[in-house]
Motif scaffolding. Sequence first.
Motif, PDB file in Angstrom:
ATOM      1  N   ARG A  36       0.842  -1.203   0.000  1.00 26.52           N
ATOM      2  CA  ARG A  36       0.000   0.000   0.000  1.00 26.52           C
ATOM      3  C   ARG A  36       0.876   1.252   0.000  1.00 26.52           C
ATOM      4  NH1 ARG A  36      -1.522   3.915   3.024  1.00 26.52           N
ATOM      5  NH2 ARG A  36      -0.269   3.192   4.785  1.00 26.52           N
ATOM      6  N   ILE A  37       1.907   1.241   0.831  1.00 24.75           N
ATOM      7  CA  ILE A  37       2.813   2.383   0.891  1.00 24.75           C
ATOM      8  C   ILE A  37       3.507   2.585  -0.453  1.00 24.75           C
ATOM      9  CG2 ILE A  37       4.933   3.255   1.958  1.00 24.75           C
ATOM     10  CD1 ILE A  37       4.089   1.762   4.506  1.00 24.75           C
ATOM     11  N   VAL A  38       3.962   1.490  -1.030  1.00 23.94           N
ATOM     12  CA  VAL A  38       4.663   1.575  -2.311  1.00 23.94           C
ATOM     13  C   VAL A  38       3.743   2.136  -3.390  1.00 23.94           C
ATOM     14  CG1 VAL A  38       5.700   0.200  -4.163  1.00 23.94           C
ATOM     15  CG2 VAL A  38       6.290  -0.273  -1.774  1.00 23.94           C
ATOM     16  N   ASN A  39       2.508   1.669  -3.434  1.00 20.54           N
ATOM     17  CA  ASN A  39       1.581   2.066  -4.503  1.00 20.54           C
ATOM     18  C   ASN A  39       1.081   3.498  -4.366  1.00 20.54           C
ATOM     19  OD1 ASN A  39       1.655  -0.406  -5.834  1.00 20.54           O
ATOM     20  ND2 ASN A  39       0.018  -1.260  -4.582  1.00 20.54           N
ATOM     21  N   THR A  40       0.935   3.990  -3.152  1.00 24.60           N
ATOM     22  CA  THR A  40       0.292   5.284  -2.967  1.00 24.60           C
ATOM     23  C   THR A  40       1.233   6.432  -2.639  1.00 24.60           C
ATOM     24  OG1 THR A  40      -0.100   4.858  -0.601  1.00 24.60           O
ATOM     25  CG2 THR A  40      -1.808   4.151  -2.150  1.00 24.60           C
ATOM     26  N   VAL A  41       2.437   6.098  -2.144  1.00 25.77           N
ATOM     27  CA  VAL A  41       3.315   7.162  -1.669  1.00 25.77           C
ATOM     28  C   VAL A  41       4.572   7.317  -2.525  1.00 25.77           C
ATOM     29  CG1 VAL A  41       4.620   8.030   0.313  1.00 25.77           C
ATOM     30  CG2 VAL A  41       2.475   6.790   0.667  1.00 25.77           C
ATOM     31  N   ILE A  42       5.146   6.224  -2.966  1.00 28.43           N
ATOM     32  CA  ILE A  42       6.425   6.287  -3.678  1.00 28.43           C
ATOM     33  C   ILE A  42       6.192   5.961  -5.147  1.00 28.43           C
ATOM     34  CG2 ILE A  42       8.870   5.667  -3.517  1.00 28.43           C
ATOM     35  CD1 ILE A  42       7.858   6.670  -0.942  1.00 28.43           C
ATOM     36  N   ALA A  43       5.196   6.592  -5.755  1.00 32.54           N
ATOM     37  CA  ALA A  43       4.862   6.300  -7.150  1.00 32.54           C
ATOM     38  C   ALA A  43       5.977   6.680  -8.107  1.00 32.54           C
ATOM     39  CB  ALA A  43       3.586   7.046  -7.543  1.00 32.54           C
ATOM     40  N   ARG A 280       5.316   8.290  13.568  1.00 29.30           N
ATOM     41  CA  ARG A 280       5.377   8.976  12.292  1.00 29.30           C
ATOM     42  C   ARG A 280       5.128   7.979  11.160  1.00 29.30           C
ATOM     43  NH1 ARG A 280       5.062  14.249  12.209  1.00 29.30           N
ATOM     44  NH2 ARG A 280       6.263  14.251  10.273  1.00 29.30           N
ATOM     45  N   LEU A 281       5.042   8.483   9.927  1.00 25.88           N
ATOM     46  CA  LEU A 281       4.761   7.623   8.787  1.00 25.88           C
ATOM     47  C   LEU A 281       5.993   6.836   8.359  1.00 25.88           C
ATOM     48  CD1 LEU A 281       2.707  10.129   6.586  1.00 25.88           C
ATOM     49  CD2 LEU A 281       1.806   8.258   7.999  1.00 25.88           C
ATOM     50  N   ALA A 282       5.783   5.585   7.974  1.00 23.95           N
ATOM     51  CA  ALA A 282       6.883   4.772   7.445  1.00 23.95           C
ATOM     52  C   ALA A 282       7.413   5.356   6.147  1.00 23.95           C
ATOM     53  CB  ALA A 282       6.401   3.341   7.219  1.00 23.95           C
ATOM     54  N   SER A 283       6.537   6.002   5.396  1.00 22.49           N
ATOM     55  CA  SER A 283       6.935   6.553   4.099  1.00 22.49           C
ATOM     56  C   SER A 283       8.033   7.604   4.226  1.00 22.49           C
ATOM     57  CB  SER A 283       5.724   7.153   3.384  1.00 22.49           C
ATOM     58  OG  SER A 283       5.129   8.163   4.181  1.00 22.49           O
ATOM     59  N   GLU A 284       8.112   8.287   5.363  1.00 29.62           N
ATOM     60  CA  GLU A 284       9.147   9.304   5.541  1.00 29.62           C
ATOM     61  C   GLU A 284      10.530   8.683   5.454  1.00 29.62           C
ATOM     62  OE1 GLU A 284       8.292  11.163   9.251  1.00 29.62           O
ATOM     63  OE2 GLU A 284       6.467  12.153   8.532  1.00 29.62           O
ATOM     64  N   ALA A 285      10.698   7.518   6.070  1.00 32.12           N
ATOM     65  CA  ALA A 285      11.991   6.832   6.006  1.00 32.12           C
ATOM     66  C   ALA A 285      12.260   6.310   4.605  1.00 32.12           C
ATOM     67  CB  ALA A 285      12.027   5.678   7.012  1.00 32.12           C
ATOM     68  N   LEU A 286      11.217   5.846   3.907  1.00 34.23           N
ATOM     69  CA  LEU A 286      11.411   5.327   2.560  1.00 34.23           C
ATOM     70  C   LEU A 286      11.877   6.415   1.602  1.00 34.23           C
ATOM     71  CD1 LEU A 286       8.444   2.853   2.002  1.00 34.23           C
ATOM     72  CD2 LEU A 286      10.852   2.322   2.320  1.00 34.23           C
ATOM     73  N   VAL A 287      11.325   7.612   1.736  1.00 33.54           N
ATOM     74  CA  VAL A 287      11.740   8.714   0.863  1.00 33.54           C
ATOM     75  C   VAL A 287      13.209   9.038   1.092  1.00 33.54           C
ATOM     76  CG1 VAL A 287      11.439  11.165   0.399  1.00 33.54           C
ATOM     77  CG2 VAL A 287       9.437   9.686   0.620  1.00 33.54           C
ATOM     78  N   ARG A 288      13.624   9.110   2.359  1.00 37.02           N
ATOM     79  CA  ARG A 288      15.027   9.413   2.660  1.00 37.02           C
ATOM     80  C   ARG A 288      15.944   8.290   2.173  1.00 37.02           C
ATOM     81  NH1 ARG A 288      12.565  11.536   7.399  1.00 37.02           N
ATOM     82  NH2 ARG A 288      12.995   9.639   8.604  1.00 37.02           N
ATOM     83  N   LEU A 289      15.490   7.044   2.310  1.00 38.25           N
ATOM     84  CA  LEU A 289      16.289   5.918   1.844  1.00 38.25           C
ATOM     85  C   LEU A 289      16.406   5.919   0.326  1.00 38.25           C
ATOM     86  CD1 LEU A 289      17.857   3.373   2.453  1.00 38.25           C
ATOM     87  CD2 LEU A 289      15.698   2.111   2.526  1.00 38.25           C
ATOM     88  N   HIS A 290      15.306   6.266  -0.339  1.00 37.14           N
ATOM     89  CA  HIS A 290      15.323   6.393  -1.806  1.00 37.14           C
ATOM     90  C   HIS A 290      16.399   7.375  -2.233  1.00 37.14           C
ATOM     91  CE1 HIS A 290      12.967   7.941  -5.591  1.00 37.14           C
ATOM     92  NE2 HIS A 290      14.075   7.325  -5.916  1.00 37.14           N
ATOM     93  N   MET A 291      16.470   8.524  -1.570  1.00 39.76           N
ATOM     94  CA  MET A 291      17.462   9.530  -1.913  1.00 39.76           C
ATOM     95  C   MET A 291      18.872   9.024  -1.651  1.00 39.76           C
ATOM     96  SD  MET A 291      15.489  12.866  -0.348  1.00 39.76           S
ATOM     97  CE  MET A 291      16.851  13.974  -0.714  1.00 39.76           C
ATOM     98  N   ALA A 292      19.056   8.285  -0.553  1.00 39.42           N
ATOM     99  CA  ALA A 292      20.389   7.776  -0.225  1.00 39.42           C
ATOM    100  C   ALA A 292      20.847   6.718  -1.224  1.00 39.42           C
ATOM    101  CB  ALA A 292      20.381   7.184   1.191  1.00 39.42           C
TER     102      ALA A 292
END
Length: 305
Positions: A36-43, A280-292
């Motif tokens: 769900r996180i992948v589909n809706t937040v990290i499109a 907090r939202l799990a997506s916040e960490a995913l965005v930062r990890l994506h950038m790293a």
Amino acid sequence: MARIGEAQAPAAAREALVRGRARAALVPDLLVEARRIVNTVIAGWHGRRKRGIGENFWQFRPYVEGESIARIDWRRSARDDHIYVRDREWEAAHTVWIWADSSPSMLYKSTTAEVSKQTRALVLALAMAELLSRSGERIAWPGLTDPFTARDGAERVAARLVHAPDLPDKPDLSMVRRFSDIVLVSDFLDPVEETVAWLDVLARHEVRAHLIEIADPAEESFPYSGRTEFTDPETGEKLTAGRAETLADDYRRLYHARRDELAAWCRRLGWSFTTNHTDRLASEALVRLHMALGAEGFQAGRPAA
């Protein structure tokens, strides 16, 4: 020979088995949440796509003097007064190892948190497996799977987790090969010197690591007062404080000093370190990890000079 039953097993082994079964029961729902996180937040995730050798179109960019004329796209250049080069996408697959801590301290969940630390760590790990699998990367879990490429990578990892109730608290990382990336999700509450000793093999093998510290808000703020009993989830040892509030300042200082020291060590190695709080939202960490993961500094898996 008689089979040894669970009742005869050492207490620590029985507790590990109970934790493993509880984790296995969580995994299917956590896989759904990860997707769900992948589909809706990290499109917008595209793995580590960049310019390089490959078949697929990447981008048009202005021609730079000295480049081969054969690389010029004359059709695009004819549209205006500039000369453009057609770049292709770099297609070399990369191995990213993923690991989430399953030790007893990860079971903690305060009243101010949305989920336990274990739940958050597994969701993040499975979400990363889903993202990386979709973008064609090889993924692996130390001690659980060898590197593989598959569109259903997260589902395969989840299946292995369900059927592996006795995962070690800290896996052997010596199998992680040179120039790979590894994502480590934990609370990292062990003494820094122990964590550094465990991760040193990655630094020696020129692996780029990304540490995500999962923190419960109560662990960070220490909101306790009055007579309070604290129990170490790893050893079972207890500490009773008559006035817990008198410990708060020293506790916070030591807690943040541990984090700061570990983060500074990671920075010296060119690794990333981020904190994700369970309120907090799990997506916040995913965005930062994506950038790293997409950061410059490792080209084709090799550290930049």
